[in-house]
Design a protein around this motif. Sequence first.
Motif, PDB file in Angstrom:
ATOM      1  N   ASN A  75       0.759  -1.534  -0.289  1.00 26.14           N
ATOM      2  CA  ASN A  75       0.166  -0.023  -0.419  1.00 26.14           C
ATOM      3  C   ASN A  75       1.101   1.293   0.058  1.00 26.14           C
ATOM      4  N   GLU A  76       2.009   1.126   0.949  1.00 26.39           N
ATOM      5  CA  GLU A  76       2.826   2.275   0.946  1.00 26.39           C
ATOM      6  C   GLU A  76       3.250   2.814  -0.303  1.00 26.39           C
ATOM      7  N   ALA A  77       3.952   1.883  -0.961  1.00 31.44           N
ATOM      8  CA  ALA A  77       4.215   1.778  -2.624  1.00 31.44           C
ATOM      9  C   ALA A  77       3.453   2.069  -3.799  1.00 31.44           C
ATOM     10  N   CYS A  78       1.804   1.987  -4.049  1.00 27.48           N
ATOM     11  CA  CYS A  78       1.049   2.287  -4.341  1.00 27.48           C
ATOM     12  C   CYS A  78       0.773   3.835  -3.924  1.00 27.48           C
ATOM     13  N   ASN A  79       1.214   4.364  -2.910  1.00 25.06           N
ATOM     14  CA  ASN A  79       0.709   5.767  -2.407  1.00 25.06           C
ATOM     15  C   ASN A  79       1.622   6.479  -2.920  1.00 25.06           C
ATOM     16  N   VAL A  80       3.329   6.176  -3.570  1.00 28.43           N
ATOM     17  CA  VAL A  80       4.005   7.285  -3.873  1.00 28.43           C
ATOM     18  C   VAL A  80       3.151   6.849  -5.288  1.00 28.43           C
ATOM     19  N   LEU A  81       3.274   5.886  -5.999  1.00 31.48           N
ATOM     20  CA  LEU A  81       3.097   6.002  -7.635  1.00 31.48           C
ATOM     21  C   LEU A  81       1.736   6.719  -7.568  1.00 31.48           C
TER      22      LEU A  81
END
Length: 239
Positions: free
Chosen positions: A115-121
């Motif tokens: 979820n954290e990586a998706c938030n960056v994207l």
Amino acid sequence: GQGTASRTTGLLGAIFSYAVRHRMRQDNPVHGVTRFVDGKKERRLSDAEYMALGEGLRAASGIWAPAVDTTRFLALTGWRSGEALSLEWSDIDLDRRTANLPDTKTGRSIRPLSNEACNVLRSVTRSGSLVFPASRGENRRMTGYPKLWARIAKLGGLPNDITPHVLRHSFASLAGDLGYSEPTIAALVGHKGHTITSRYVHAADAVLLAAADAVASRTDTLMGYAPKVAVVTFKKSGG
């Protein structure tokens, strides 16, 4: 032998972590067990260095934004820097939290996204086919990233021996600290010899996504990013 013992410890750690998450037992007896050293001494970030990296990222307002986003993405995923810099929007399925990388060092690779990586994207402004483009040309690869990385590291006061590859090894090491097995860690970061087929990910993506979330959440905490908490307001009863 020592290799088998270390792999078995990792497997048992993952099994007991699953049992704890599903309330089948209260503790993980593998936590705290010292594994045999594998003979390879790779650099990893200490807790203080993770915090320094976070401070460097938060102080990097004057640095090319995609380079800053790339750095945080690498810390949260354990990817190779070349994989992130070559990432295209067409490779990403944010709904399934999956990235399909057609050509990596180990061939085609499918990676779960936390979820954290998706938030960056989701925070990245789309301007071309590349997710993290160069400052000159929206479809050009960011060849100057090493210099930009060095500036971010300097802002955080990190020593010179910390490179983007150290972020990759640190991610894998954190996953091991959390009790995940070698096959799970290999699936998260795309280690050689452990490329994941689409059939496998379709069958086990919930497990891999949970692992990706756990490691990324721990990484964010170490870097000093406060977890996002959903606040729910309840209506007063009419009584």
